[in-house]
Design a protein around this motif. Structure first.
Motif, PDB file in Angstrom:
ATOM      1  N   LEU A  99      40.560 130.522  39.660  1.00  0.00           N
ATOM      2  CA  LEU A  99      41.733 130.120  40.606  1.00  0.00           C
ATOM      3  C   LEU A  99      41.920 131.562  41.536  1.00  0.00           C
ATOM      4  O   LEU A  99      42.208 130.859  42.909  1.00  0.00           O
ATOM      5  CB  LEU A  99      43.124 130.117  39.744  1.00  0.00           C
ATOM      6  CG  LEU A  99      43.341 128.564  39.349  1.00  0.00           C
ATOM      7  CD1 LEU A  99      44.687 128.562  38.941  1.00  0.00           C
ATOM      8  CD2 LEU A  99      43.384 127.494  40.479  1.00  0.00           C
ATOM      9  N   ARG A 159      38.878 123.298  47.022  1.00  0.00           N
ATOM     10  CA  ARG A 159      39.837 122.185  46.366  1.00  0.00           C
ATOM     11  C   ARG A 159      40.210 122.512  45.011  1.00  0.00           C
ATOM     12  O   ARG A 159      41.242 122.309  44.467  1.00  0.00           O
ATOM     13  CB  ARG A 159      38.906 120.742  46.411  1.00  0.00           C
ATOM     14  CG  ARG A 159      39.922 119.590  46.489  1.00  0.00           C
ATOM     15  CD  ARG A 159      39.134 118.331  46.522  1.00  0.00           C
ATOM     16  NE  ARG A 159      37.926 118.365  47.395  1.00  0.00           N
ATOM     17  CZ  ARG A 159      36.872 117.710  47.226  1.00  0.00           C
ATOM     18  NH1 ARG A 159      36.778 116.829  46.105  1.00  0.00           N
ATOM     19  NH2 ARG A 159      35.817 117.689  47.739  1.00  0.00           N
ATOM     20  N   LEU A 160      39.493 123.368  44.157  1.00  0.00           N
ATOM     21  CA  LEU A 160      39.729 123.506  42.811  1.00  0.00           C
ATOM     22  C   LEU A 160      41.132 124.318  43.003  1.00  0.00           C
ATOM     23  O   LEU A 160      41.879 124.093  42.023  1.00  0.00           O
ATOM     24  CB  LEU A 160      38.556 124.460  42.181  1.00  0.00           C
ATOM     25  CG  LEU A 160      39.057 124.753  41.058  1.00  0.00           C
ATOM     26  CD1 LEU A 160      38.728 123.718  39.972  1.00  0.00           C
ATOM     27  CD2 LEU A 160      38.111 126.195  40.574  1.00  0.00           C
ATOM     28  N   ARG A 161      41.107 125.312  43.913  1.00  0.00           N
ATOM     29  CA  ARG A 161      42.150 125.994  43.940  1.00  0.00           C
ATOM     30  C   ARG A 161      43.678 125.179  44.086  1.00  0.00           C
ATOM     31  O   ARG A 161      44.697 125.379  43.588  1.00  0.00           O
ATOM     32  CB  ARG A 161      41.987 127.134  44.957  1.00  0.00           C
ATOM     33  CG  ARG A 161      43.200 128.234  44.952  1.00  0.00           C
ATOM     34  CD  ARG A 161      43.021 129.364  46.071  1.00  0.00           C
ATOM     35  NE  ARG A 161      43.991 129.680  46.372  1.00  0.00           N
ATOM     36  CZ  ARG A 161      44.826 130.788  45.756  1.00  0.00           C
ATOM     37  NH1 ARG A 161      43.983 131.430  44.396  1.00  0.00           N
ATOM     38  NH2 ARG A 161      46.142 131.002  45.815  1.00  0.00           N
ATOM     39  N   GLY A 205      44.579 123.028  41.418  1.00  0.00           N
ATOM     40  CA  GLY A 205      45.175 123.854  40.391  1.00  0.00           C
ATOM     41  C   GLY A 205      46.471 124.235  40.489  1.00  0.00           C
ATOM     42  O   GLY A 205      47.325 124.230  39.844  1.00  0.00           O
ATOM     43  N   ARG A 208      29.937 126.555  42.057  1.00  0.00           N
ATOM     44  CA  ARG A 208      30.785 125.281  41.761  1.00  0.00           C
ATOM     45  C   ARG A 208      30.659 125.193  40.014  1.00  0.00           C
ATOM     46  O   ARG A 208      31.701 125.248  39.501  1.00  0.00           O
ATOM     47  CB  ARG A 208      30.488 124.045  42.392  1.00  0.00           C
ATOM     48  CG  ARG A 208      31.544 122.874  42.202  1.00  0.00           C
ATOM     49  CD  ARG A 208      31.378 121.913  43.075  1.00  0.00           C
ATOM     50  NE  ARG A 208      31.046 122.163  44.473  1.00  0.00           N
ATOM     51  CZ  ARG A 208      30.247 121.525  45.361  1.00  0.00           C
ATOM     52  NH1 ARG A 208      29.760 120.605  45.022  1.00  0.00           N
ATOM     53  NH2 ARG A 208      30.372 121.904  46.577  1.00  0.00           N
ATOM     54  N   ALA A 254      32.467 128.029  38.347  1.00  0.00           N
ATOM     55  CA  ALA A 254      33.719 127.656  38.436  1.00  0.00           C
ATOM     56  C   ALA A 254      34.361 126.718  37.560  1.00  0.00           C
ATOM     57  O   ALA A 254      35.543 127.032  36.665  1.00  0.00           O
ATOM     58  CB  ALA A 254      34.369 127.487  39.876  1.00  0.00           C
ATOM     59  N   LEU A 255      33.618 125.706  37.349  1.00  0.00           N
ATOM     60  CA  LEU A 255      33.850 124.568  36.443  1.00  0.00           C
ATOM     61  C   LEU A 255      33.903 125.196  34.944  1.00  0.00           C
ATOM     62  O   LEU A 255      34.852 125.000  34.152  1.00  0.00           O
ATOM     63  CB  LEU A 255      32.868 123.699  36.511  1.00  0.00           C
ATOM     64  CG  LEU A 255      33.309 122.133  36.202  1.00  0.00           C
ATOM     65  CD1 LEU A 255      34.407 122.027  37.398  1.00  0.00           C
ATOM     66  CD2 LEU A 255      32.342 121.254  36.634  1.00  0.00           C
ATOM     67  N   VAL A 269      37.087 126.966  34.078  1.00  0.00           N
ATOM     68  CA  VAL A 269      38.459 126.389  34.276  1.00  0.00           C
ATOM     69  C   VAL A 269      38.062 125.414  33.020  1.00  0.00           C
ATOM     70  O   VAL A 269      39.512 125.212  32.318  1.00  0.00           O
ATOM     71  CB  VAL A 269      38.431 125.554  35.500  1.00  0.00           C
ATOM     72  CG1 VAL A 269      39.405 124.405  35.454  1.00  0.00           C
ATOM     73  CG2 VAL A 269      38.390 126.530  36.634  1.00  0.00           C
TER      74      VAL A 269
END
Lengths: 277, 314
Positions: free
Chosen positions: A95, A101-103, A106, B30, B33-34, B37
């Motif tokens: 994060l 977009r992920l951030r 989240g 990416r 990151a995945l 998470v």
């Protein structure tokens, strides 16, 4: 700026009123926990007990499995603490470090989860856990606490990650370290204070929680401390006030100790969010 | 969970959008990151996102807690029934009274305390400590503590009233007229620390020169407060008030332990009402419909409040 004496007096009166409002109930609870039952029954407001009656504490620990529920609470709190930290550490790193977009997703989720309608979730959650035979188990409770503490833990931790300068990591990368090695050798040690704070927060959240435990735990031998204390109040008609107060004091001590350590970390928070927003 | 406040220290700085270098690099990022998470995502999806969606679905079924019960789709029947359920709406009214009065009193009292803590007084650290303790306490313990304060025979409140010659036989939590105000006081007590600390942090960010300049210009303390302090504090007041309102509306443990909704439903907050419908009457479809209505109303109220605040600002 000078303050006029009249105003000063007014300020001290107001402060005194606050101290009484905030402090008296606490004082009364502690004092009730060492009063004898005859003294508790009398209609007076002696804050200082006539004699110290520590028997309330031993009685509380023997009563209605309060000791056992304290052990349950300890197990649940420690396990969910470990799980929260282990699961949120990698995510908090992602994060803070990967933008895009992920951030956004989240962060939005973390904020929304603060206003979560638990009443709407608890019903299906109960059914889901019943299907996998985790209702009325401590482990089921651990999973639930982990899930619902994680958003805040993530928020806290990602703040700590963001505070670590990226240069350190880049230097390690240039020296040929893989991402995993960088995380383990560089980020993790620097993150230790943040991890400790998050862990303590998760512990207190689980230790104090009442609603999920009330719904999900049914058999007395699995009660956590808050549920056991609640049953203590409701049970057997006449409540033994002394032991109840003693139990309540004991249940508060762990949270209070942790909170006094955590205090400064927790209090800065809300502001940074609201001012910059 | 009650201790939760949202934000912790964060260093959110504006990110300059980096030019995309090579495609394979960003896709590798990416994937990384995945992978980082996913471990935390699994429990969140399984134990909160899916249940939330399922909960909304139950609102349109006749599901019950009986084993092997099949949940049949009943359309809007639950909501139709809810519209005519006077017990629910009565509890709803109590919930609004509770949430609004607790939130407002929290704001006023905490602002007063924060101003005192911000001025140069003795006993500040004692007060600060006292103001923080409720935050750490388990809600059940707070409820037990205040139940003792309110005890009709032998409770310190009645003893104090008796000592100054006032009626000393009020059954605070058991009387129709006093039960709701009594639990509201406890709600205020519990919520004060967080609000006070937040407002205090806001006050300390107001530059001293501002208030001093106003004082030099001859503004009275009240004028300084209205013209300088309050506007500067406004964003914080708005955000803490919104959060407090939601937390108060969703609060459960405190009142459940003190009164279980009694006497005669006088303190039956909507959360308690829904809980009883789901787990005592075992009508989870109907209870889920109540949950949906509660969420919608809270969101609408909040939306209205925030919109009016932003309008004023503009």
């Amino acid at each position: 700026m000078r303050t006029r004496p009249v105003v000063r007096v007014g300020q001290y009166l107001a402060l005194a009123a606050y101290i009484v409002f905030l402090g008296f109930p606490l004082l009364w609870l502690v004092s009730a926990s060492v009063k004898s039952s005859s003294e508790l029954a009398a209609l007076d407001m002696n804050v200082i007990p006539k004699s110290l009656n520590w028997g309330n504490y031993t009685e509380a620990l023997q009563k209605q499995g309060l000791a056992r529920s304290a052990v349950n609470s300890l197990i649940v709190s420690l396990l969910s603490m470990v799980l929260v930290v282990a699961l949120s550490m990698p995510a908090a790193y992602a994060l803070a470090r990967f933008k895009g977009r992920l951030r956004t997703v989240g962060i939005t989720w973390i904020l929304v989860s603060q206003v979560f309608p638990v009443i709407l979730i608890i019903i299906p959650l109960f059914l889901v856990l019943r299907q996998v035979a985790l209702v009325d188990t401590l482990f089921g409770l651990v999973l639930v606490y982990t899930t619902f503490t994680m958003p805040f833990a993530l928020w806290m931790l990602q703040g700590f990650v963001a505070a670590i300068p990226t240069d350190v990591e880049e230097a390690a990368a240039i020296d040929g370290a893989t991402r995993f090695q960088t995380l383990r050798r560089i980020v993790f040690p620097l993150l230790m204070p943040g991890i400790v704070a998050t862990a303590m927060f998760s512990f207190v959240a689980a230790w104090n929680e009442f609603f999920f435990a009330l719904v999900l735990i049914q058999s007395p031998e699995n009660y956590t401390l808050p549920v056991a204390l609640k049953m203590f109040v409701g049970g057997e008609g006449k409540v033994a006030l002394g032991p109840l107060a003693a139990g309540a004091v004991l249940a508060t001590i762990p949270s209070l100790v942790i909170f006094s350590v955590l205090q400064r970390r927790l209090t800065g928070g809300l502001l940074t969010g609201s001012v910059k927003g | 969970m009650t201790v939760a406040t949202p934000p912790a220290p964060t260093a959110a700085r504006p990110q300059p959008s980096k030019p995309r270098k090579r495609h394979d690099r960003s896709s590798q990022q990416r994937r990384e990151a995945l992978a980082l998470v996913v471990p935390s995502l699994v429990p969140i999806v399984v134990f909160s996102v899916l249940p939330l969606l399922q909960g909304v679905w139950y609102a349109f079924t006749d599901a019950t807690l009986r084993r092997n019960d099949t949940a049949d789709f009943v359309g809007l029947a639950n909501f139709g029934r809810l519209a005519g359920d006077s017990f629910f709406w009565n509890s709803f009214k109590i919930g609004i009274i509770w949430a609004v009065s607790v939130t407002l009193l929290q704001l006023v009292l905490s602002l007063g305390l924060a101003l005192l803590l911000n001025s140069n007084l003795r006993f500040r650290s004692l007060t600060r400590l006292l103001a923080l303790i409720p935050w750490a306490m388990p809600p059940v313990v707070v409820a037990i503590m205040w139940t003792m304060i309110y005890t009709p025979n032998g409770g310190p409140l009645n003893a104090a009233l008796g000592a100054v010659g006032l009626p000393s036989d009020t059954n605070w939590l058991g009387d129709f007229n006093t039960a709701l105000p009594a639990v509201i006081v406890v709600g205020v007590w519990v919520g004060m620390p967080q609000t006070t600390v937040t407002l205090l942090a806001g006050l300390q960010q107001i530059p001293l020169e501002l208030t001093e300049a106003a004082a030099v210009d001859g503004a009275s303390a009240w004028q300084r407060f209205r013209a300088v302090v309050l506007p500067a504090l406004r964003p914080i007041v708005v955000s803490i008030t919104s959060l407090n309102f939601i937390w108060n509306f969703n609060s459960f443990g405190l009142v459940y332990v003190m009164t279980e909704g009694g006497p005669g439903g006088q303190t039956m907050l909507p959360m308690l009402f829904t809980y009883l419908e789901a787990f005592k009457n075992r009508n989870i479809g109907y209870a889920a419909a109540m949950g949906v209505v509660l969420v919608i109303v809270v969101v609408l109220l909040l939306f209205g409040f925030l919109r009016s605040q932003f309008k004023k600002e503009a």
